[in-house]
Design a protein around this motif. Structure first.
Motif, short mmCIF file in Angstrom:
data_model
loop_
_atom_site.label_atom_id
_atom_site.label_comp_id
_atom_site.label_asym_id
_atom_site.label_seq_id
_atom_site.Cartn_x
_atom_site.Cartn_y
_atom_site.Cartn_z
N GLU A 50 35.10 41.60 48.33
CA GLU A 50 34.82 40.64 49.38
C GLU A 50 33.70 41.12 50.30
O GLU A 50 33.68 40.82 51.49
CB GLU A 50 36.08 40.38 50.21
CG GLU A 50 37.25 39.83 49.41
CD GLU A 50 38.50 39.64 50.25
OE1 GLU A 50 38.43 39.93 51.47
OE2 GLU A 50 39.53 39.20 49.70
N TYR A 51 32.78 41.91 49.74
CA TYR A 51 31.72 42.47 50.57
C TYR A 51 30.76 41.41 51.10
O TYR A 51 30.11 41.60 52.14
CB TYR A 51 30.94 43.53 49.78
CG TYR A 51 30.31 43.03 48.51
CD1 TYR A 51 29.01 42.53 48.51
CD2 TYR A 51 31.01 43.05 47.31
CE1 TYR A 51 28.43 42.06 47.35
CE2 TYR A 51 30.43 42.59 46.14
CZ TYR A 51 29.14 42.10 46.17
OH TYR A 51 28.57 41.64 45.01
N GLU A 52 30.63 40.27 50.40
CA GLU A 52 29.72 39.22 50.87
C GLU A 52 30.26 38.52 52.12
O GLU A 52 29.49 38.09 52.97
CB GLU A 52 29.47 38.21 49.76
CG GLU A 52 28.75 38.79 48.54
CD GLU A 52 28.51 37.73 47.48
OE1 GLU A 52 29.04 36.61 47.64
OE2 GLU A 52 27.83 38.04 46.49
N ARG A 53 31.56 38.40 52.22
CA ARG A 53 32.18 37.73 53.38
C ARG A 53 32.67 38.72 54.42
O ARG A 53 33.15 38.32 55.49
CB ARG A 53 33.35 36.87 52.92
CG ARG A 53 32.96 35.72 51.99
CD ARG A 53 34.19 34.97 51.50
NE ARG A 53 35.03 35.84 50.67
CZ ARG A 53 36.23 35.50 50.21
NH1 ARG A 53 36.75 34.31 50.54
NH2 ARG A 53 36.92 36.34 49.46
N LEU A 54 32.56 40.01 54.14
CA LEU A 54 33.08 41.02 55.05
C LEU A 54 32.14 41.17 56.24
O LEU A 54 30.93 41.32 56.08
CB LEU A 54 33.22 42.36 54.32
CG LEU A 54 34.08 43.43 54.99
CD1 LEU A 54 35.52 42.95 55.13
CD2 LEU A 54 34.04 44.73 54.18
N THR A 55 32.70 41.11 57.43
CA THR A 55 31.92 41.24 58.65
C THR A 55 32.17 42.61 59.28
O THR A 55 33.15 43.29 58.98
CB THR A 55 32.29 40.14 59.65
OG1 THR A 55 33.70 40.25 59.96
CG2 THR A 55 32.01 38.77 59.06
#
Length: 253
Positions: free
Chosen positions: A37-42
């Motif tokens: 989930e690195y693309e959505r991880l903030t």
């Protein structure tokens, strides 16, 4: 008395196993987020995960430092049985990480000292530390403390102060070179420093000093005004007669 200590030890071990399991689950969830989930991880979510892990580790440290917790350093683990055969209970207990409790695995899992290579590196570092004199060590400590103090001061300053300092530095720093500006103005106004050589290319026949004309571009012609003698024709030949509907020019204007 001995039975009481044993029960207290078992309870402490069970509590420690439970806390370590929480840390393991938090690490697994965080690693899963980083990998899938690195693309959505903030960044706030990452900080929350680090804060959770830090809190769990602090809880383990408090438990180990508690007076009611027995000292695990005084406890000795002795392997009673070593075997090359797979052990199903051991596999389930270690979540399939240690299927066999053999002579090859025991030194790694029951080691109470670092590896020999790590011990050798620690000895080298200790030897190098003893070679440094007290004066040199004190100077290095002072330099390091000064650097840390400056860094902490910059981090603790309000953001407004840092913005004001950066804005003042931008205002004081010139954004142009006066020498280049003066040279550009002199070149445009007076032609200073410009080359006087002619552009390369064939010269037009009968018109020295003119460069080659660009193909397809507009050409200039000298128009002969009707009724005025003594004026030459156009550069490109005779001028076409004046078309109807176009206003003509009176002689003398």
């Amino acid at each position: 008395m001995q039975q009481r200590e044993e029960k207290q030890l078992e309870a402490s071990v069970d509590s420690l196993i439970s806390l370590v399991a929480h840390v393991k689950n938090a690490l697994q969830n965080f690693i899963y987020k980083l990998e899938n989930e690195y693309e959505r991880l903030t960044w706030p979510s990452v900080l929350d995960n680090f804060g959770l892990l830090s809190g769990q580790l602090n809880t383990i440290n408090k438990m180990l430092k508690n007076e009611k917790t027995p000292s695990f350093r005084s406890q000795v683990i002795i392997p009673l049985l070593l075997s090359q055969k797979p052990d199903d209970d051991l596999t389930v207990l270690t979540e399939q990480r240690v299927p066999v409790f053999s002579h090859e695995i025991v030194p790694d899992y029951l080691r109470t000292k670092p590896d020999p290579e790590v011990e050798e590196q620690e000895k080298q570092l200790s030897t190098e530390a003893t070679r440094i004199g007290p004066d040199v060590a004190q100077k290095q400590i002072q330099a390091l403390n000064k650097m840390c103090s400056n860094l902490l001061e910059k981090l603790n300053n309000p953001r407004e102060d840092r913005d004001a300092e950066s804005a003042a530095s931008r205002l004081n720093k010139p954004s142009f070179n006066p020498g280049d500006t003066n040279a550009l103005v002199a070149a445009v106004a007076f032609g200073k420093g410009l080359s006087k050589c002619r552009p390369p290319g064939p010269m037009a026949p009968g018109h020295p000093g003119q460069g080659p004309m660009m193909s397809g571009g507009p050409t200039l012609q000298q128009v002969t005004i009707g009724g005025v003698p003594g004026q030459q024709g156009g550069m490109g030949g005779p001028v076409a007669p004046q078309q109807q509907g176009q206003p003509g020019k009176r002689p003398g204007f």
